[in-house]
Design an enzyme around this catalytic site. Sequence first.
Site, PDB file in Angstrom:
ATOM      1  N   ASP A  95      -8.290   3.914   0.995  1.00 30.62           N
ATOM      2  CA  ASP A  95      -7.368   4.253   1.982  1.00 30.62           C
ATOM      3  C   ASP A  95      -8.058   4.859   3.426  1.00 30.62           C
ATOM      4  OD1 ASP A  95      -5.381   5.656   3.464  1.00 30.62           O
ATOM      5  OD2 ASP A  95      -4.453   6.947   2.034  1.00 30.62           O
ATOM      6  N   ARG A 118      -3.320  -0.670   5.378  1.00 29.78           N
ATOM      7  CA  ARG A 118      -4.010  -1.815   4.681  1.00 29.78           C
ATOM      8  C   ARG A 118      -2.990  -3.037   4.512  1.00 29.78           C
ATOM      9  NH1 ARG A 118      -5.296   2.178  -0.166  1.00 29.78           N
ATOM     10  NH2 ARG A 118      -3.255   2.998   0.672  1.00 29.78           N
ATOM     11  N   CYS A 134       0.753  -1.216   0.033  1.00 30.16           N
ATOM     12  CA  CYS A 134      -0.112   0.063  -0.082  1.00 30.16           C
ATOM     13  C   CYS A 134       0.938   1.437   0.054  1.00 30.16           C
ATOM     14  CB  CYS A 134      -1.017   0.051   1.072  1.00 30.16           C
ATOM     15  SG  CYS A 134      -0.200   0.087   2.746  1.00 30.16           S
TER      16      CYS A 134
HETATM   17  P1  4NP Z   1      -1.912   2.625   3.880  1.00 29.90           P
HETATM   18  O1  4NP Z   1      -2.424   4.224   4.571  1.00 29.90           O
HETATM   19  O2  4NP Z   1      -1.368   3.178   2.755  1.00 29.90           O
HETATM   20  O3  4NP Z   1      -2.962   1.941   4.004  1.00 29.90           O
HETATM   21  O4  4NP Z   1      -0.693   2.533   5.065  1.00 29.90           O
HETATM   22  C1  4NP Z   1      -1.942   5.321   4.860  1.00 29.90           C
HETATM   23  C2  4NP Z   1      -1.013   5.653   5.812  1.00 29.90           C
HETATM   24  C3  4NP Z   1      -0.627   6.887   5.531  1.00 29.90           C
HETATM   25  C4  4NP Z   1      -0.603   7.801   4.850  1.00 29.90           C
HETATM   26  C5  4NP Z   1      -1.260   7.606   3.718  1.00 29.90           C
HETATM   27  C6  4NP Z   1      -2.054   6.369   3.677  1.00 29.90           C
HETATM   28  N1  4NP Z   1      -0.158   8.863   4.865  1.00 29.90           N
HETATM   29  O5  4NP Z   1      -0.273  10.104   4.009  1.00 29.90           O
HETATM   30  O6  4NP Z   1       0.951   9.265   5.997  1.00 29.90           O
END
Ligand code: 4NP
Length: 148
Positions: A121, A13, A7
């Site tokens: 997300d 995720r 991800c």
């Molecule tokens: P992930 O979620 O891609 O599912 O781990 C996110 C975690 C952090 C951020 C964006 C999505 N961020 O912008 O910091």
Amino acid sequence: MKVLMVCLGNICRSPLAEGILKHKTKKKKIYVDSAGTSSYHIGKLPDRRSIEIANKYGIDISDQRARQFSVVDFDRFDKIYAMDIHNINSIISIARNQSDRNKVDLILNEINPNSFDNIPDPYYGDGDGFQKVFNMLNEACDLIAKKL
Ligand code: 4NP
């Protein structure tokens, strides 16, 4: 067989996807890992809300630490599942050849082939987003685990 879940941050995720698939493939010789396309959260624990939703289903993901996807992952893994279209585009952008690209797919294409659906997300949303993500990943990982 080695499977990598990817991800953006590797804190919401893909740690859940890793934990769920490990849980479903305990009796098989499958290696599962996860990574993020960004460097934002390298070394961090999964998001508290991901840890909590996994715990609800008897899955412990608190030993995971975020890392960034890199080109050597194409050599280390047989199958690379991206959570959304942005992640898959980032992965494909550093692929070296067709063999690398052939390893990559959107995880929800396992449920509906060629649907190109995204795991949303959940980072900026409420807790309900994590339940939805869990349900989607649970369904996809059921199918993946049966295939492996
Ligand atoms: P992930 O979620 O891609 O599912 O781990 C996110 C975690 C952090 C951020 C964006 C999505 N961020 O912008 O910091």
